[in-house]
Motif scaffolding. Structure first.
Motif, PDB file in Angstrom:
ATOM      1  N   TYR A  71       1.105  -1.552  -0.092  1.00 24.37           N
ATOM      2  CA  TYR A  71      -0.139  -0.625  -0.271  1.00 24.37           C
ATOM      3  C   TYR A  71       0.858   0.750   0.176  1.00 24.37           C
ATOM      4  CZ  TYR A  71       0.930   0.861   4.838  1.00 24.37           C
ATOM      5  OH  TYR A  71       1.411   0.722   6.585  1.00 24.37           O
ATOM      6  N   LEU A  72       0.043   2.068  -0.258  1.00 15.53           N
ATOM      7  CA  LEU A  72       1.450   3.457  -0.048  1.00 15.53           C
ATOM      8  C   LEU A  72      -0.260   4.372   0.113  1.00 15.53           C
ATOM      9  CD1 LEU A  72       2.107   3.849  -4.037  1.00 15.53           C
ATOM     10  CD2 LEU A  72       3.662   3.286  -2.002  1.00 15.53           C
ATOM     11  N   SER A  73       0.456   5.429   1.412  1.00 15.12           N
ATOM     12  CA  SER A  73      -0.539   6.641   1.499  1.00 15.12           C
ATOM     13  C   SER A  73      -0.385   7.491   0.953  1.00 15.12           C
ATOM     14  CB  SER A  73       0.368   7.237   2.737  1.00 15.12           C
ATOM     15  OG  SER A  73       1.093   7.889   3.045  1.00 15.12           O
ATOM     16  N   LYS A  74      -0.011   8.124  -0.263  1.00 16.28           N
ATOM     17  CA  LYS A  74      -0.840   9.263  -1.323  1.00 16.28           C
ATOM     18  C   LYS A  74       0.056   8.344  -2.914  1.00 16.28           C
ATOM     19  CE  LYS A  74       3.163  12.201  -0.512  1.00 16.28           C
ATOM     20  NZ  LYS A  74       3.952  13.272  -0.072  1.00 16.28           N
ATOM     21  N   PHE A  75      -0.692   8.642  -3.580  1.00 13.92           N
ATOM     22  CA  PHE A  75      -0.447   8.735  -4.838  1.00 13.92           C
ATOM     23  C   PHE A  75       0.750  10.061  -5.953  1.00 13.92           C
ATOM     24  CE2 PHE A  75      -1.653   8.985  -9.737  1.00 13.92           C
ATOM     25  CZ  PHE A  75      -0.715   7.639 -10.156  1.00 13.92           C
ATOM     26  N   ASP A  76       1.286   9.445  -6.209  1.00 15.68           N
ATOM     27  CA  ASP A  76       2.502  10.099  -7.207  1.00 15.68           C
ATOM     28  C   ASP A  76       3.259   8.767  -8.301  1.00 15.68           C
ATOM     29  OD1 ASP A  76       4.499  11.510  -7.851  1.00 15.68           O
ATOM     30  OD2 ASP A  76       6.064  10.044  -7.765  1.00 15.68           O
ATOM     31  N   ALA A  77       2.687   9.278  -9.405  1.00 15.01           N
ATOM     32  CA  ALA A  77       2.728   8.496 -10.499  1.00 15.01           C
ATOM     33  C   ALA A  77       3.658   7.629 -10.745  1.00 15.01           C
ATOM     34  CB  ALA A  77       2.824   9.412 -11.899  1.00 15.01           C
TER      35      ALA A  77
ATOM     36  N   PHE B 258       6.218   6.734  -9.161  1.00 16.23           N
ATOM     37  CA  PHE B 258       6.340   6.382  -7.084  1.00 16.23           C
ATOM     38  C   PHE B 258       5.700   4.774  -7.267  1.00 16.23           C
ATOM     39  CE2 PHE B 258       7.091   4.266  -3.067  1.00 16.23           C
ATOM     40  CZ  PHE B 258       8.061   4.805  -2.490  1.00 16.23           C
ATOM     41  N   PHE B 259       4.181   5.188  -7.726  1.00 15.43           N
ATOM     42  CA  PHE B 259       3.539   4.021  -8.619  1.00 15.43           C
ATOM     43  C   PHE B 259       4.580   3.236  -9.551  1.00 15.43           C
ATOM     44  CE2 PHE B 259      -0.580   2.351  -9.845  1.00 15.43           C
ATOM     45  CZ  PHE B 259      -1.177   2.236  -9.335  1.00 15.43           C
ATOM     46  N   MET B 260       4.833   3.336 -10.125  1.00 18.03           N
ATOM     47  CA  MET B 260       5.447   2.743 -10.990  1.00 18.03           C
ATOM     48  C   MET B 260       6.384   1.792 -10.868  1.00 18.03           C
ATOM     49  SD  MET B 260       3.438   2.854 -14.056  1.00 18.03           S
ATOM     50  CE  MET B 260       4.463   2.720 -15.440  1.00 18.03           C
ATOM     51  N   LYS B 261       8.014   2.534  -9.200  1.00 19.00           N
ATOM     52  CA  LYS B 261       8.594   1.715  -9.199  1.00 19.00           C
ATOM     53  C   LYS B 261       7.753   1.078  -8.367  1.00 19.00           C
ATOM     54  CE  LYS B 261      12.261   3.463  -6.046  1.00 19.00           C
ATOM     55  NZ  LYS B 261      13.140   4.841  -5.242  1.00 19.00           N
ATOM     56  N   THR B 262       6.758   1.206  -7.585  1.00 24.01           N
ATOM     57  CA  THR B 262       6.879   0.415  -6.127  1.00 24.01           C
ATOM     58  C   THR B 262       6.827  -1.336  -7.057  1.00 24.01           C
ATOM     59  OG1 THR B 262       6.131   1.816  -5.022  1.00 24.01           O
ATOM     60  CG2 THR B 262       4.936  -0.300  -4.333  1.00 24.01           C
ATOM     61  N   ILE B 263       5.986  -0.818  -8.175  1.00 23.68           N
ATOM     62  CA  ILE B 263       5.198  -2.377  -9.182  1.00 23.68           C
ATOM     63  C   ILE B 263       6.437  -3.374  -9.104  1.00 23.68           C
ATOM     64  CG2 ILE B 263       4.710  -2.959 -11.692  1.00 23.68           C
ATOM     65  CD1 ILE B 263       2.640  -0.245 -11.722  1.00 23.68           C
ATOM     66  N   GLU B 264       7.316  -1.809  -9.664  1.00 23.22           N
ATOM     67  CA  GLU B 264       8.880  -2.725 -10.359  1.00 23.22           C
ATOM     68  C   GLU B 264       8.902  -3.256  -9.038  1.00 23.22           C
ATOM     69  OE1 GLU B 264      12.280  -1.838 -13.331  1.00 23.22           O
ATOM     70  OE2 GLU B 264      13.066  -0.511 -11.234  1.00 23.22           O
ATOM     71  N   ALA B 265       9.384  -2.654  -8.423  1.00 25.53           N
ATOM     72  CA  ALA B 265      10.191  -3.204  -6.375  1.00 25.53           C
ATOM     73  C   ALA B 265       9.273  -4.273  -6.339  1.00 25.53           C
ATOM     74  CB  ALA B 265       9.989  -2.283  -5.428  1.00 25.53           C
ATOM     75  N   TYR B 266       7.979  -4.214  -6.410  1.00 29.10           N
ATOM     76  CA  TYR B 266       7.398  -5.873  -5.427  1.00 29.10           C
ATOM     77  C   TYR B 266       6.485  -6.904  -6.342  1.00 29.10           C
ATOM     78  CZ  TYR B 266       8.145  -3.955  -1.216  1.00 29.10           C
ATOM     79  OH  TYR B 266       8.749  -3.069  -0.163  1.00 29.10           O
TER      80      TYR B 266
ATOM     81  N   PRO C 119      -8.688   8.098 -12.375  1.00 35.29           N
ATOM     82  CA  PRO C 119      -7.946   9.003 -12.528  1.00 35.29           C
ATOM     83  C   PRO C 119      -5.881   8.568 -11.766  1.00 35.29           C
ATOM     84  CG  PRO C 119     -10.165   9.405 -11.311  1.00 35.29           C
ATOM     85  CD  PRO C 119      -9.498   8.621 -11.363  1.00 35.29           C
ATOM     86  N   VAL C 120      -5.830   7.432 -11.467  1.00 38.80           N
ATOM     87  CA  VAL C 120      -4.798   7.084 -11.471  1.00 38.80           C
ATOM     88  C   VAL C 120      -4.237   6.428 -12.439  1.00 38.80           C
ATOM     89  CG1 VAL C 120      -2.813   4.718  -9.925  1.00 38.80           C
ATOM     90  CG2 VAL C 120      -5.499   7.252  -9.151  1.00 38.80           C
ATOM     91  N   LEU C 121      -5.097   5.575 -12.893  1.00 40.71           N
ATOM     92  CA  LEU C 121      -5.176   4.885 -14.555  1.00 40.71           C
ATOM     93  C   LEU C 121      -3.815   6.214 -15.753  1.00 40.71           C
ATOM     94  CD1 LEU C 121      -6.850   1.983 -15.013  1.00 40.71           C
ATOM     95  CD2 LEU C 121      -4.914   1.585 -13.986  1.00 40.71           C
ATOM     96  N   ILE C 122      -5.152   7.485 -15.201  1.00 49.07           N
ATOM     97  CA  ILE C 122      -5.274   8.099 -16.861  1.00 49.07           C
ATOM     98  C   ILE C 122      -3.308   8.648 -16.086  1.00 49.07           C
ATOM     99  CG2 ILE C 122      -5.310  10.342 -17.485  1.00 49.07           C
ATOM    100  CD1 ILE C 122      -7.974   9.573 -16.261  1.00 49.07           C
ATOM    101  N   ALA C 123      -3.140   9.095 -15.199  1.00 48.12           N
ATOM    102  CA  ALA C 123      -2.115  10.252 -15.002  1.00 48.12           C
ATOM    103  C   ALA C 123      -0.569   8.871 -15.132  1.00 48.12           C
ATOM    104  CB  ALA C 123      -2.142   9.977 -13.246  1.00 48.12           C
ATOM    105  N   VAL C 124      -1.142   7.104 -14.701  1.00 39.87           N
ATOM    106  CA  VAL C 124       0.231   6.716 -15.047  1.00 39.87           C
ATOM    107  C   VAL C 124      -0.025   6.479 -16.355  1.00 39.87           C
ATOM    108  CG1 VAL C 124       0.566   4.063 -14.592  1.00 39.87           C
ATOM    109  CG2 VAL C 124       0.138   5.440 -12.681  1.00 39.87           C
ATOM    110  N   CYS C 125      -0.468   6.006 -17.221  1.00 35.07           N
ATOM    111  CA  CYS C 125      -0.247   6.756 -18.186  1.00 35.07           C
ATOM    112  C   CYS C 125       0.573   7.253 -18.979  1.00 35.07           C
ATOM    113  CB  CYS C 125      -1.934   5.972 -19.540  1.00 35.07           C
ATOM    114  SG  CYS C 125      -2.792   4.242 -18.814  1.00 35.07           S
ATOM    115  N   LYS C 126       0.114   8.183 -18.523  1.00 29.67           N
ATOM    116  CA  LYS C 126       1.116   9.914 -18.989  1.00 29.67           C
ATOM    117  C   LYS C 126       1.964  10.342 -18.673  1.00 29.67           C
ATOM    118  CE  LYS C 126      -3.206  12.897 -20.487  1.00 29.67           C
ATOM    119  NZ  LYS C 126      -4.056  13.830 -19.917  1.00 29.67           N
ATOM    120  N   SER C 127       2.299   9.052 -17.853  1.00 26.81           N
ATOM    121  CA  SER C 127       3.743   9.347 -16.926  1.00 26.81           C
ATOM    122  C   SER C 127       4.936   8.961 -17.584  1.00 26.81           C
ATOM    123  CB  SER C 127       3.873   8.706 -15.364  1.00 26.81           C
ATOM    124  OG  SER C 127       5.330   8.139 -15.233  1.00 26.81           O
TER     125      SER C 127
END
Length: 550
Positions: free
Chosen positions: A269-275, A277-285, A295-303
């Motif tokens: 889990y993350l306490s707040k969203f940052d595109a 860092f979100f992607m970094k967490t996916i890779e790390a775990y 909105p998260v998916l939109i932000a991730v796609c633009k990252s």
């Protein structure tokens, strides 16, 4: 005694628990069996929490609260961002027979006083960040007896969570009911008993849902509501690593994670969203599945972040509609993605009424929200005549089943349920010949901004407090990343030269972030209303469309 032909019935499954069971006992006995398996991982700090440690902290906390006099009839609040202590606190409170209420830490002073005034908690658990925001408001609440802080920094007149959740043998003066001292080093499930409750009628949790009145309402969820939601088939695969960023004070986060716990899955889990860092967490775990809002998916796609996200196979998206072009972009961004699953639900139905599941990932339909969940019934009725409608006929969605709320705090149940005990959602939808559901529109006037329900009437009430505004109306307008944002139609008071920026600032000072006037302000000579004085929002929306074509 025949089933009605145009009702849509979920699969019948025999719940594995008796009706009087306390939800906390239901969860504890399951997660205890997972022993030292990992329940939670903080994606930022990498701190881990095992199922056993979560369970022990919950039981120890329950004993401490019981010794403080907490029991049935009491309400205890949690106001915090996602933290390791959240679920042990939630479960521990429910063990005592008390009711938990969960509060958005981003509430303004007025919003906080309103929602706490609904439930009147005697104790509130606070994160340090939320406490600093609200401390002055908390001092004005006459029903509040104690404050408990997460973390290690004690403030004046507060208790620390870590002291209440310490092992039983370290609690000064603790003894069993027969007066004997406790000799064991640590508490075990076999020596712990929760308070008996009536599962079908006793309220376990109060959450808050905005309504057309403009003010949040207290949704009462029973122990049975929570159990029924956990008993429904898994949305995501509990054997695979999941990533969650949805807030746990919201039904999507709370029940979504509780369902994974019950099945023995691990949640990062993350306490707040940052595109990035979100992607970094996916890779790390090596995250395989995640639960997000559009909105998260939109932000991730633009990252532009370059991380390995090839492990992601399943995404579950809820809280707001997901556009087809967004789904296409997501599939391009995540090369091994099998499916984007969706669902339809609300706080009042303890998360979901319909959903896709990972087991049916290949059977999803574009624009759809899945099939009715187990043990529940959905009927679609004509908005005017209340006639039951069949396949491919849009009407109001009405829900019935063990996961549907008990009702709203202080509100007559008959106001929201029909004579067959179906909850009237106010949402328009239909099902196709395969009994797959689609959402068309909302009868309710709520604006959906990044998964948050924003009531136009609440913003209007604030606007009318300004001396330079004679009248006001608010509707939602489309927004690329937020889904919808509020636009205000304003009538100037005679002699007023109030500007758009002044109005936006006025609202931002009084209401929390999702309710800010991001859609702009339009000055008009009058607000269209019915003879009875109700704002004709349909005409306001038509004015929005007409302006956009100029």
């Amino acid at each position: 005694m025949l089933r009605k032909p145009n009702y849509v019935y979920g699969e019948d499954t025999l719940l594995k628990v008796p009706m009087p069971l306390n939800f906390a006992k239901y969860v504890l006995r399951q997660i205890w069996s997972y022993k030292h398996g990992i329940a939670l991982i903080n994606g930022k700090t990498h701190e881990k929490l095992t199922f056993r440690d979560l369970a022990k902290s919950a039981m120890n906390l329950a004993i401490s609260l019981n010794r403080m006099g907490v029991g049935k009839g009491d309400v205890i609040a949690i106001c915090s961002e996602n933290r390791q202590e959240f679920f042990s606190t939630l479960i521990g409170i429910i063990c005592t027979g008390a009711t938990v209420t969960c509060v958005n830490p981003a509430y303004t002073k007025g919003e906080l006083k309103h929602v706490l005034g609904i439930s009147k908690p005697k104790i509130i658990f606070y994160s340090p960040v939320a406490y600093k925001t609200h401390v002055k408001t908390l001092e004005t609440l006459p029903y509040l007896q104690k404050l408990v802080l997460f973390g290690q920094e004690r403030q004046n007149n507060t208790l620390l969570y870590e002291e209440l959740a310490k092992p039983v043998h370290q609690i000064k003066g603790f003894a069993t009911e027969d007066g004997n001292s406790v000799n064991q080093d640590e508490i075990v499930l076999e020596n712990f008993a929760v308070v008996d409750v009536m599962g079908q009628t006793d309220t376990a949790v109060i959450l808050y849902s905005s309504g057309t009145t403009g003010l949040p309402k207290g949704v009462m969820l029973t122990h049975m509501n929570l159990i029924a939601s956990c008993e429904a088939p898994d949305t995501v695969d509990p054997k695979e690593m999941s990533l969650h960023i949805t807030p746990w004070y919201h039904v999507m986060g709370m029940i979504g994670v509780a369902r994974i716990f019950y099945s023995g899955g691990t949640v990062v889990y993350l306490s707040k969203f940052d595109a990035d860092f979100f992607m970094k967490t996916i890779e790390a775990y090596k995250v395989v599945q995640m639960v997000v809002a559009p909105p998260v998916l939109i932000a991730v796609c633009k990252s532009q972040a370059n991380y390995d996200v090839s492990t992601v196979k399943i995404m579950y998206c809820g809280a707001a509609p997901l556009r087809d072009d967004t789904i296409a972009a997501v599939k391009q961004r995540f090369p091994k993605l099998i499916a984007v699953l969706q669902g339809y639900g609300m706080t009042e139905c303890t998360l979901a009424a319909t959903r896709d599941t990972y087991l049916e990932a290949q059977e999803t339909k574009v624009g759809g929200v899945g099939r009715v969940i187990a043990n529940n019934i959905i009927k679609i009725v004509d908005v005017e005549t209340r006639k039951i409608l069949g396949p491919n006929q849009p009407g109001e969605i009405c829900l019935k089943g063990p996961s549907i709320m008990k009702g709203y705090v202080g509100k007559d149940r008959r106001d929201d349920f029909d004579d067959e005990e179906f909850f009237r959602t106010g949402d328009i939808g239909y099902y196709d010949d395969d009994k797959y559901f689609f959402i068309v529109d909302r009868l309710k006037e709520l604006i959906k901004y990044k998964g948050y329900q924003v009531a136009p009437a609440e913003i209007e009430a604030v606007l009318l407090q300004h001396p330079g505004i004679r009248d006001a109306g608010v509707v939602g307008v489309p927004h690329e990343t937020g889904g919808e944002v509020p636009r205000a139609f304003v009538v100037h008071q005679s002699g007023s030269n109030l500007s758009e920026e002044e109005i936006k600032a006025f609202v931002a000072e009084k209401l929390s972030n999702p309710k800010h006037i991001r859609g702009g302000v339009r000055f008009v000579s009058e607000i269209p209303k019915t003879p009875s004085g109700k704002i004709m929002r349909k005409l306001l929306r038509e004015m929005v469309k007409a302006k956009s074509k100029l």
